[in-house]
Structure formats: structure tokens, C-alpha cells
Design an enzyme around this catalytic site. Structure first.
Site, PDB file in Angstrom:
ATOM      1  N   LYS A  11       4.795   3.290 -42.876  1.00  8.53           N
ATOM      2  CA  LYS A  11       4.504   3.818 -41.543  1.00  8.53           C
ATOM      3  C   LYS A  11       5.632   4.710 -41.275  1.00  8.53           C
ATOM      4  O   LYS A  11       6.137   5.412 -42.409  1.00  8.53           O
ATOM      5  CB  LYS A  11       4.599   2.813 -40.214  1.00  8.53           C
ATOM      6  CG  LYS A  11       3.395   1.680 -40.801  1.00  8.53           C
ATOM      7  CD  LYS A  11       3.116   0.775 -39.371  1.00  8.53           C
ATOM      8  CE  LYS A  11       2.075  -0.237 -40.042  1.00  8.53           C
ATOM      9  NZ  LYS A  11       1.528  -1.269 -38.997  1.00  8.53           N
ATOM     10  N   HIS A  93      -6.275   4.248 -40.698  1.00  9.03           N
ATOM     11  CA  HIS A  93      -5.565   3.006 -40.268  1.00  9.03           C
ATOM     12  C   HIS A  93      -5.688   3.097 -38.897  1.00  9.03           C
ATOM     13  O   HIS A  93      -5.832   4.055 -37.969  1.00  9.03           O
ATOM     14  CB  HIS A  93      -4.397   3.619 -40.617  1.00  9.03           C
ATOM     15  CG  HIS A  93      -3.235   2.328 -40.521  1.00  9.03           C
ATOM     16  ND1 HIS A  93      -2.779   2.070 -39.102  1.00  9.03           N
ATOM     17  CD2 HIS A  93      -2.841   1.091 -41.231  1.00  9.03           C
ATOM     18  CE1 HIS A  93      -2.200   0.809 -39.177  1.00  9.03           C
ATOM     19  NE2 HIS A  93      -2.036   0.388 -40.342  1.00  9.03           N
ATOM     20  N   GLU A  95      -3.855   2.845 -36.378  1.00 13.09           N
ATOM     21  CA  GLU A  95      -2.937   3.585 -35.756  1.00 13.09           C
ATOM     22  C   GLU A  95      -3.401   4.903 -35.675  1.00 13.09           C
ATOM     23  O   GLU A  95      -3.052   5.647 -34.689  1.00 13.09           O
ATOM     24  CB  GLU A  95      -1.508   3.370 -36.158  1.00 13.09           C
ATOM     25  CG  GLU A  95      -0.802   2.111 -35.952  1.00 13.09           C
ATOM     26  CD  GLU A  95       0.008   1.521 -36.714  1.00 13.09           C
ATOM     27  OE1 GLU A  95       0.598   2.294 -37.713  1.00 13.09           O
ATOM     28  OE2 GLU A  95       0.149   0.293 -36.862  1.00 13.09           O
ATOM     29  N   GLU A 164      -8.036  -4.877 -41.664  1.00 11.72           N
ATOM     30  CA  GLU A 164      -6.822  -5.085 -40.765  1.00 11.72           C
ATOM     31  C   GLU A 164      -7.168  -5.450 -39.295  1.00 11.72           C
ATOM     32  O   GLU A 164      -7.578  -4.323 -38.528  1.00 11.72           O
ATOM     33  CB  GLU A 164      -5.797  -3.708 -40.879  1.00 11.72           C
ATOM     34  CG  GLU A 164      -5.401  -3.552 -42.214  1.00 11.72           C
ATOM     35  CD  GLU A 164      -3.895  -2.863 -42.193  1.00 11.72           C
ATOM     36  OE1 GLU A 164      -3.038  -3.154 -42.658  1.00 11.72           O
ATOM     37  OE2 GLU A 164      -4.116  -1.729 -41.403  1.00 11.72           O
ATOM     38  N   GLY A 170       1.507  -5.778 -36.691  1.00 18.25           N
ATOM     39  CA  GLY A 170       2.666  -5.948 -36.065  1.00 18.25           C
ATOM     40  C   GLY A 170       2.963  -6.867 -34.967  1.00 18.25           C
ATOM     41  O   GLY A 170       3.974  -6.718 -34.154  1.00 18.25           O
ATOM     42  N   SER A 208       0.373  -8.604 -40.351  1.00 14.67           N
ATOM     43  CA  SER A 208       1.198  -9.694 -40.108  1.00 14.67           C
ATOM     44  C   SER A 208       1.460 -10.297 -41.443  1.00 14.67           C
ATOM     45  O   SER A 208       1.734 -11.739 -41.607  1.00 14.67           O
ATOM     46  CB  SER A 208       1.429 -10.351 -38.960  1.00 14.67           C
ATOM     47  OG  SER A 208       1.413  -9.742 -37.892  1.00 14.67           O
TER      48      SER A 208
END
Ligand code: 13P
Length: 246
Positions: A11, A93, A95, A164, A170, A208
Site C-alpha cells: 500500500k 483493490h 481501496e 478480500e 486492516g 488481516s
């Protein structure tokens, strides 16, 4: 037989000095039974390529433009990544989907752009907590994968897929091995629509993943590796995850 793959997603972390130490530790801990790669911020690709060239650790980018070239300020093309010998590029992703409003269609176009330059796209899919609670998990990931399948056709077999769950990223809250396996199995069923994709495509789990939960996740029949965020920044943690993979 699909060889397991562990990918570190740094990241927006790192510095030239810190990266050099981290990469030296990862390379120093080889050999690995699994395939190992790091996806680094673009600006570090030159250093990373120089340090990892000739080692068994591979590298890649965290995103790629859907466009070949042109007036797209801030974007980086697949051809540019190929100049740095990137083996992988993450696409879609969560994000990027969340903070950059990337649609399923754009993610599919990015996967296509990567493949056209010989870079393996690691296509990320996953549901939010609200979607999981509403029972929509499989529908959401199926929709995300379908857009890529439609764009790629038979080349779907050449991607890596990463499940994911957004609520596990996270947060320290990992999907249980059974929860992850059930989504991975559904994704593999869907891959059957394109040639030998179901047998070939590696489906990674991310969210995680740590040294102490990697082995039980990686023991699941349809979990072919891990996409690791926070734990990939700590040499000992990441090396332990790579070792747990084989
Ligand atoms: P964490 O491992 O920090 O939860 O991040 C997962 C991830 O987003 C990897 O791409």
C-alpha cells in the site's frame, strides 16, 4: 497443481531505506516453497527491480492504467510497468474501488491492459460488511468477477484472483477459514465458464492475514495463497506467512 502464491501489498508505505532492509530480509530467507512477490508503490519499482533481479522473489505494482498512453495525468501504463519487469499488477483493490470510484468495467479494462503487456493482473474482489450482513456476498463477488470474465474471455485463465472481504482489511478481523473457503469455492465454480480457468487460476485470500492465522487459511482446498497488507511490512511476519504457504 496450483503452486501457492504469497503477495505482499505494501500500500502507501515504505521508504527507500526501509524497503532495502525489508527486501534483503525476504530474499535472505529463501528458498520458499511458494511463489513470493511484493507489490510496491510505483516510485519504488526501479529500486525494487534492481534489488530483486535474479532472486526468486518477484515484484509488481498496485494499480495500472486502463489506457495504453495519453493525457492521463498521474496514471502509469502497463507498458511502463513492463519496463520495470513487473510480474504482477493489482487491479480493483477495494481501496481503489472505494476511494477512486473504480467500476467493475474499469477494473476489467485494467486487467486487460496488464495482460496485453505480459503482466499478470491480480484481480481483487470482495464484499463490504453491509453486503455480507445482507446475504449478498456471493452476488457481489460474482458480479465483480463476471465483468472481468466478460472482458477477458479465454484469457481469464491467465489472471490471479484475490478474495478480500472489505470488512477484514486492516481490521484484524479475519474471515474464518470456512467463510473464506466457501467464497473461494463459489469463485472457482464461476471460473469454470472459461476454458481451464477453474483449474489454473490461483485464488488468494486477503484480509488481516498474519503469521498466526496463515496456515489454517492456506490449508483450505480452494485457497491458493495470500494477499498480505500490514503484515507484509514486517519481515519476520511476512517470511513466516511465505513459509506457511509451502
Ligand atoms: P491487511 O492484511 O492489512 O488486512 O490488508 C489486506 C489487503 O488489503 C491486501 O491487499
Amino acid at each position: 497443481m496450483r503452486r501457492k502464491l504469497v503477495v505482499g501489498n505494501w500500500k502507501m508505505h515504505g521508504s527507500r531505506a526501509a524497503n532495502a532492509g525489508l527486501l534483503a530480509a525476504i530474499v535472505g530467507a529463501r528458498p520458499y516453497g511458494a511463489e513470493v512477490a511484493v507489490c510496491v508503490p510505483c516510485v519504488f519499482l526501479g529500486d525494487t527491480a534492481a534489488q530483486l533481479a535474479g532472486s526468486e522473489v518477484q515484484w509488481g505494482a498496485q494499480d495500472v492504467s486502463a489506457h495504453a498512453q495519453g493525457a492521463y495525468t498521474g496514471e502509469v501504463s502497463a507498458a511502463m510497468l513492463a519496463e520495470y519487469a513487473c510480474r504482477f499488477a493489482l487491479v480493483g483493490h477495494s481501496e481503489r474501488r472505494q476511494y477512486h470510484a473504480e467500476s467493475d468495467e474499469l477494473v476489467a479494462a485494467k486487467a486487460q491492459a496488464a495482460l496485453a503487456q505480459g503482466i499478470t493482473p491480480i484481480v481483487c474482489v470482495g464484499e463490504t460488511l453491509g453486503q455480507r450482513d445482507a446475504g449478498l456476498t456471493e452476488a457481489v463477488v460474482a458480479r465483480q468477477l463476471a465483468a472481468v470474465a466478460q472482458a477477458l474471455g479465454a484469457r481469464l485463465a491467465d489472471i490471479v484472483l484475490a478474495y478480500e472481504p472489505v470488512w477484514a482489511i486492516g481490521t484484524g478481523r479475519t474471515a474464518t477459514p470456512a467463510q473464506a473457503q466457501s467464497v473461494h469455492a463459489a469463485l472457482r465454480m464461476q471460473l469454470q465458464t472459461a476454458g481451464d480457468a477453474a483449474a489454473r487460476v490461483r485464488v488468494l485470500y486477503g484480509g488481516s492475514v498474519k503469521a498466526d492465522n496463515a496456515a489454517e487459511l492456506l490449508a483450505m482446498p480452494d485457497i491458493d495463497g495470500a494477499l498480505v497488507g500490514g503484515a507484509s511490512l514486517k519481515a519476520a511476519e511476512f517470511i513466516a506467512i511465505c513459509r506457511a504457504a509451502g
